[in-house]
Design an enzyme around this catalytic site. Structure first.
Site, PDB file in Angstrom:
ATOM      1  N   GLU A  93       0.821  -1.208   0.000  1.00  0.00           N
ATOM      2  CA  GLU A  93       0.000   0.000   0.000  1.00  0.00           C
ATOM      3  C   GLU A  93       0.854   1.257   0.000  1.00  0.00           C
ATOM      4  O   GLU A  93       1.910   1.294   0.625  1.00  0.00           O
ATOM      5  CB  GLU A  93      -0.838   0.051   1.283  1.00  0.00           C
ATOM      6  CG  GLU A  93      -1.930  -0.952   1.314  1.00  0.00           C
ATOM      7  CD  GLU A  93      -2.728  -0.833   2.609  1.00  0.00           C
ATOM      8  OE1 GLU A  93      -3.470  -1.764   2.898  1.00  0.00           O
ATOM      9  OE2 GLU A  93      -2.592   0.176   3.319  1.00  0.00           O
ATOM     10  N   CYS A 106       3.291   8.277   1.664  1.00  0.00           N
ATOM     11  CA  CYS A 106       3.616   7.295   2.699  1.00  0.00           C
ATOM     12  C   CYS A 106       3.854   5.955   2.001  1.00  0.00           C
ATOM     13  O   CYS A 106       2.970   5.433   1.327  1.00  0.00           O
ATOM     14  CB  CYS A 106       2.432   7.199   3.669  1.00  0.00           C
ATOM     15  SG  CYS A 106       2.634   5.933   4.922  1.00  0.00           S
ATOM     16  N   CYS A 113       4.812  -7.663   7.981  1.00  0.00           N
ATOM     17  CA  CYS A 113       5.707  -7.148   9.024  1.00  0.00           C
ATOM     18  C   CYS A 113       5.911  -8.227  10.078  1.00  0.00           C
ATOM     19  O   CYS A 113       4.997  -8.997  10.360  1.00  0.00           O
ATOM     20  CB  CYS A 113       5.068  -5.909   9.659  1.00  0.00           C
ATOM     21  SG  CYS A 113       6.143  -5.059  10.831  1.00  0.00           S
ATOM     22  N   CYS A 117       2.998  -5.736  16.409  1.00  0.00           N
ATOM     23  CA  CYS A 117       2.303  -4.766  17.283  1.00  0.00           C
ATOM     24  C   CYS A 117       0.813  -5.119  17.271  1.00  0.00           C
ATOM     25  O   CYS A 117       0.235  -5.279  16.190  1.00  0.00           O
ATOM     26  CB  CYS A 117       2.505  -3.341  16.774  1.00  0.00           C
ATOM     27  SG  CYS A 117       4.240  -2.857  16.708  1.00  0.00           S
ATOM     28  N   CYS A 120      -1.990  -3.179  15.190  1.00  0.00           N
ATOM     29  CA  CYS A 120      -1.658  -2.845  13.807  1.00  0.00           C
ATOM     30  C   CYS A 120      -2.172  -3.899  12.829  1.00  0.00           C
ATOM     31  O   CYS A 120      -1.928  -5.097  13.020  1.00  0.00           O
ATOM     32  CB  CYS A 120      -0.142  -2.706  13.680  1.00  0.00           C
ATOM     33  SG  CYS A 120       0.394  -2.303  12.008  1.00  0.00           S
ATOM     34  N   SER A 215       7.875   4.968  17.250  1.00  0.00           N
ATOM     35  CA  SER A 215       6.532   4.579  17.698  1.00  0.00           C
ATOM     36  C   SER A 215       6.630   4.125  19.144  1.00  0.00           C
ATOM     37  O   SER A 215       7.138   3.038  19.423  1.00  0.00           O
ATOM     38  CB  SER A 215       5.999   3.453  16.809  1.00  0.00           C
ATOM     39  OG  SER A 215       5.936   3.924  15.481  1.00  0.00           O
ATOM     40  N   LEU A 216       6.173   4.963  20.032  1.00  0.00           N
ATOM     41  CA  LEU A 216       6.343   4.678  21.466  1.00  0.00           C
ATOM     42  C   LEU A 216       5.073   4.018  22.029  1.00  0.00           C
ATOM     43  O   LEU A 216       5.124   2.928  22.556  1.00  0.00           O
ATOM     44  CB  LEU A 216       6.681   5.988  22.191  1.00  0.00           C
ATOM     45  CG  LEU A 216       7.140   5.875  23.639  1.00  0.00           C
ATOM     46  CD1 LEU A 216       8.378   4.993  23.775  1.00  0.00           C
ATOM     47  CD2 LEU A 216       7.421   7.266  24.210  1.00  0.00           C
ATOM     48  N   CYS A 333      -3.952   1.156   8.062  1.00  0.00           N
ATOM     49  CA  CYS A 333      -3.101   0.666   6.982  1.00  0.00           C
ATOM     50  C   CYS A 333      -2.974  -0.852   7.102  1.00  0.00           C
ATOM     51  O   CYS A 333      -3.023  -1.411   8.175  1.00  0.00           O
ATOM     52  CB  CYS A 333      -1.731   1.345   6.979  1.00  0.00           C
ATOM     53  SG  CYS A 333      -0.718   0.986   8.398  1.00  0.00           S
TER      54      CYS A 333
HETATM   55  N1  SAH Z   1       7.042  -0.175  11.579  1.00  0.00           N
HETATM   56  C1  SAH Z   1       7.115   1.254  11.652  1.00  0.00           C
HETATM   57  C2  SAH Z   1       6.357   1.973  10.573  1.00  0.00           C
HETATM   58  C3  SAH Z   1       5.022   1.461  10.141  1.00  0.00           C
HETATM   59  S1  SAH Z   1       3.621   1.773  11.132  1.00  0.00           S
HETATM   60  C4  SAH Z   1       6.714   1.728  13.026  1.00  0.00           C
HETATM   61  O1  SAH Z   1       6.332   0.907  13.841  1.00  0.00           O
HETATM   62  O2  SAH Z   1       6.849   2.910  13.308  1.00  0.00           O
HETATM   63  C5  SAH Z   1       3.354   3.503  11.058  1.00  0.00           C
HETATM   64  C6  SAH Z   1       2.753   4.080  12.328  1.00  0.00           C
HETATM   65  O3  SAH Z   1       1.369   3.713  12.466  1.00  0.00           O
HETATM   66  C7  SAH Z   1       3.430   3.593  13.597  1.00  0.00           C
HETATM   67  O4  SAH Z   1       3.571   4.638  14.504  1.00  0.00           O
HETATM   68  C8  SAH Z   1       2.441   2.566  14.096  1.00  0.00           C
HETATM   69  O5  SAH Z   1       2.637   2.272  15.445  1.00  0.00           O
HETATM   70  C9  SAH Z   1       1.132   3.251  13.767  1.00  0.00           C
HETATM   71  N2  SAH Z   1      -0.033   2.375  13.766  1.00  0.00           N
HETATM   72  C10 SAH Z   1      -0.139   1.088  13.410  1.00  0.00           C
HETATM   73  N3  SAH Z   1      -1.390   0.635  13.560  1.00  0.00           N
HETATM   74  C11 SAH Z   1      -2.105   1.668  14.029  1.00  0.00           C
HETATM   75  C12 SAH Z   1      -3.463   1.829  14.408  1.00  0.00           C
HETATM   76  N4  SAH Z   1      -4.342   0.818  14.342  1.00  0.00           N
HETATM   77  N5  SAH Z   1      -3.851   3.048  14.848  1.00  0.00           N
HETATM   78  C13 SAH Z   1      -2.988   4.073  14.922  1.00  0.00           C
HETATM   79  N6  SAH Z   1      -1.687   3.974  14.584  1.00  0.00           N
HETATM   80  C14 SAH Z   1      -1.253   2.781  14.172  1.00  0.00           C
END
Ligand code: SAH
Length: 352
Positions: A93, A106, A113, A117, A120, A215-216, A333
């Site tokens: 995407e 983006c 992945c 997480c 996600c 991403s914290l 996403c």
């Molecule tokens: N792997 C990388 C980049 C991809 S995700 C990372 O972890 O930063 C891009 C951002 O979207 C990250 O901050 C991730 O934590 C956030 N993200 C993923 N799923 C999400 C969701 N359901 N709602 C809000 N943010 C989300």
């Protein structure tokens, strides 16, 4: 023998191959410009290259193109979401967003992945493979060609963990910023990571000028380990140490991404913890109202995210709530890709 993916090659690599073929070195720059400046992805259309060399190029190289499988355009803003099909039938995407200053794109860095997480959508389907530099680049060139625009900013925040595909991502960064090619300043690039600590140190050494987003999502070590398995390997103190080093080495401020989730990470206590953790660090906190995904009951509202921002502000931490763009075209996403996978398995295979 497999053909060489020329869009993943840097100029000096093309030069060396051409010299090996008995050609003049300067021809490499001509070819590089056709690809990266003029965006011509067909050797036959490179008219200042001799027919003989074009034939040799076609034998030696391939141009790794992507195909638009789906394109969704938002009715509420000008966000466009692409589902690109790769040569091997996998999907990624890409999202194009329009801001007052121009377009930002983006891009995805992996198919799927590994990071898992739990909020996600990309994690649900698991990991398939790394993207090649050309496949990251062509998400940009393909979108620019399709929309007849040029982007002014790139965020590596699509599917995948960029620092888990480190070598290809770095090569992509060198290619996209090459003075003889696309020539985009890395100051206009943001790279988002879930926190692969050794790679943050490596990246810091390069002082590339890009913005690092981390991403914290929680300042509590136990809670972060629950929602982000990577935290079980690299705990918050180690991650913050690496971030401090990155800031000191590069002179750049870090952005911390924080998806606000009701009942998980947005209480007053969470604000206290986050403020204590980030105090004195040159950073910005970007709050994202969590996008709902089918597999989880996580939710929040914009109001809750704004309230959390206020809590942080009171504690001296600079935080903003991220604008939500394109919410009418798809939720989180990763959703689009999985829908396509499902459609294709139901219909018995992709059209290749
Ligand atoms: N792997 C990388 C980049 C991809 S995700 C990372 O972890 O930063 C891009 C951002 O979207 C990250 O901050 C991730 O934590 C956030 N993200 C993923 N799923 C999400 C969701 N359901 N709602 C809000 N943010 C989300």
């Amino acid at each position: 023998m497999d053909k060489i993916d020329i869009l993943s090659l840097e100029l000096d690599e093309i030069e060396n191959i051409l010299i090996g073929l008995g050609e003049k070195k300067f021809k490499a720059k001509q070819i590089f410009r056709w690809l990266h400046v003029r965006r011509v992805f067909d050797f036959d259309k490179m008219t200042d290259i001799s027919v003989q060399l074009r034939t040799a190029l076609k034998e030696k190289f391939c141009i790794n193109r992507l195909f638009v499988q789906k394109k969704l355009e938002s009715h509420t803003d000008n966000t466009v979401k692409y589902l690109y099909r790769l040569n091997d039938g996998n999907f990624v995407e890409t999202v194009l967003m329009e801001y007052s200053y121009g377009y930002s794109i983006c891009v995805s860095t992996q198919v799927g992945c590994k990071m898992g997480c739990n909020f996600c959508a990309s994690a649900v389907a698991g990991f398939v493979r790394n993207l090649q530099p050309s496949e990251i680049l062509m998400q940009i060139y393909g979108t620019e060609n399709d929309m007849n625009i040029r982007v002014s900013g790139i965020v590596l925040m699509g599917i995948g963990e960029p620092l888990d595909n480190y070598d290809n991502v770095l090569k992509f960064l060198r290619l996209v910023s090459d003075k003889d090619g696309n020539n985009l300043s890395l100051r206009h690039v943001s790279l988002s990571t879930c926190g692969i600590v050794p790679k943050i140190y490596e990246l810091a050494q390069l002082r590339l000028g890009l913005t690092l987003s981390v991403s914290l999502h929680s300042a509590d070590d136990m809670r972060r380990s629950e929602i982000m398995p990577v935290n079980r390997k690299y705990h918050i103190p180690e991650l913050i140490e690496a971030c401090r080093y990155y800031i000191q080495r590069t002179g750049r401020r870090i952005t911390f991404e924080y998806a606000v989730i009701d009942g998980v990470n947005s209480s007053e206590k969470d604000a206290d913890r986050l403020a204590a953790l980030l105090r004195g660090i040159n950073c910005h906190v970007n709050l994202i109202p969590v996008n709902r995904i089918r597999e989880r009951s996580y939710r929040t509202t914009r109001g809750a995210a704004a309230a959390f921002a206020k809590q942080l502000g009171k504690r001296g931490i600079n935080a903003t709530v991220r604008r939500t763009l394109g919410s009418d075209i798809e939720a989180a996403c990763g959703q689009l890709r999985r829908d396509a996978d499902k459609e294709i398995s139901e219909n018995g295979g992709a059209d290749k």
